[in-house]
Motif scaffolding. Structure first.
Motif: not given
Length: 466
Positions: A395-401
């Motif tokens: 959630k912090e980096s908004k990195e995708l799965i």
């Protein structure tokens, strides 16, 4: 279904695999898994029933389009009555039908500003394709034959005909297919959730508006004909642009003589609580509005391209001796489709469905946002009955799965097992239910989504994706 002629669902399932090429088919699984056969609707108006009798709440409104709900007998009656009276005659060459003329007048009444002239097609893709042809013709008539180029946005969706898919900016949809990269040019997606870290939404809006102006100047104002934009970007992830974005973009278009096309194929006819969203929700009067989907609530195929008086005045003058306006389709202004649209709009007005959306829509938004506490839910966004859940690894980096996890599909599959249909879009899930949804339906949807996202999260952890 008649007991005298029962349908063999296994036979249907196999024939579907063998012969029916579906839109947006995933051939990596289709030939083995086939399709879910939907054969009936429930009396609640918001649910569908499969061939085995299982009921599902339709969380996607067919495809953003079953606005007044399923099973409206008076709509079926309107279609039947028109079919008995006169099911069809060509609109070519100064022929018309009462439904086509009456609907055009009704759309002119509902549309903002001086958008008073209607051209009919069979759906949203054709409505946008028509807009391009008419825009080019318009500038030819004005003696500006170089004004041809179209600008749209990355992640904008405008259809799947050759030109409307070229205008579409969802790159995934272009894989393996050709598009016209000379005619159509894209600027970046104005997605506030993905704006640079530390940038305010106001600064982000400034950046996106300047990007359009820079693109017009790069291509040359004498070469740019139109800008296409959805009021809220639908199939690209339900992107709600920064506040004031549309008004400022329209001002840039006006500055350089670029026509503004508002693609309301999804947003028109109540999805945001208004018959048309351009002016009522976003305070703009575009040059052209395209619409379809909710125009008939999908009871019949129909689309419309609605033009301003200014455009019509130019295109309605013969361009040469003996020349005519050579654009149109066999089914333009089909009497049955137009009769259905008139009945659909009558129901919407009589039952104040836009008012219902304005009442239930905020509740729908608020309840969906309660899912934000879940580990993989990064963003819950949208407006009224047009919503999206974006899932992320962090959630912090908004990195995708990892895309291999197909998280959107997993969540949709778990929802379907629980009796809810939602739409997967890569790592996202879209919700666009019938507009007659009530609070109990909303509660079921949110509860089912919570359970399904939690189950998906457990699956992803077990498989090493999280």
């Amino acid at each position: 279904m008649s007991s005298k002629n029962p349908i063999d669902m296994k036979d249907v399932w196999q024939k579907d695999i063998d012969h029916y090429i579906h839109p947006w088919t995933d051939f990596s699984t289709f030939k083995q898994e086939g399709s879910l056969i939907l054969s009936d609707t429930d009396t609640d108006g918001v649910s569908v029933i499969d061939g085995d009798g299982k009921k599902y709440l339709d969380g996607i409104g067919g495809l953003w389009c079953v606005n007044i709900g399923y099973g409206r007998e008076e709509v079926a009656q309107a279609a039947f009555d028109q079919m008995k009276q006169m099911h069809y005659f060509s609109a070519f060459g100064h022929h018309t039908s009462a439904p086509a003329a009456l609907l055009a007048a009704k759309l002119a009444e509902l549309a903002p500003g001086n958008l008073n002239h209607v051209f009919y097609g069979c759906g949203g893709s054709v409505a946008n394709d028509t807009a391009v042809r008419i825009i080019h013709f318009y500038f030819n008539q004005l003696g500006k034959p170089t004004k041809k180029k179209i600008i749209s946005r990355t992640d904008g969706y405008h259809g799947s005909t050759y030109i409307s898919m070229s205008i579409t900016g969802v790159k995934f949809d272009h894989i393996g297919f050709d598009i016209d990269k000379e005619l159509v040019h894209h600027i970046s997606c104005p997605n506030p959730y993905r704006r640079p870290h530390g940038m305010s939404e106001e600064e982000f809006c400034d950046l996106k508006v300047q990007e359009l102006e820079d693109k017009i100047l790069e291509l040359g104002p004498d070469n740019v004909a139109a800008f296409f934009a959805e009021p809220i970007m639908g199939a690209g992830g339900v992107i709600v642009q920064p506040k004031g974005y549309h008004k400022r973009i329209l001002a840039v278009c006006r500055k350089y003589g670029v026509l503004y096309v508002s693609d309301e194929v999804v947003t028109a006819f109540g999805r945001l609580g208004h018959m048309f969203a351009s002016e009522d929700e976003f305070e703009i009067v575009p040059d052209i509005i395209t619409c379809a989907k909710g125009l008939t609530s999908a009871y019949m195929p129909l689309g419309a391209t609605i033009l301003s008086d200014d455009i019509y005045e130019v295109i309605s003058k013969p361009q040469a001796d003996g020349a005519i306006f050579t654009h149109g389709f066999t089914y333009s202004g089909h009497p049955v489709s137009c009769a259905v649209a008139l009945k659909n709009i009558e129901i919407m007005e009589r039952e104040n469905i836009c008012g219902h959306v304005q009442e239930i829509g905020p509740y729908f938004e608020a309840q969906l946002k309660t899912l934000s506490d879940l580990q993989i839910v990064g963003d819950v966004r949208g407006c009224k009955f047009m919503m999206c859940i974006e899932n992320v690894a962090n959630k912090e980096s908004k990195e995708l799965i990892d895309p291999e996890a197909k998280v959107g599909n997993r969540i949709a599959d778990h929802c379907q097992k629980r009796g809810l249909i939602v739409r997967p879009l890569a790592h996202m899930n879209v919700l666009s239910p019938p507009l007659v949804l009530n609070k109990a339906h909303v509660d079921f949807m949110v509860r089912t989504l919570r359970e399904s996202i939690e189950e998906t999260t457990a699956d992803l952890k077990a498989e090493g994706f999280l």
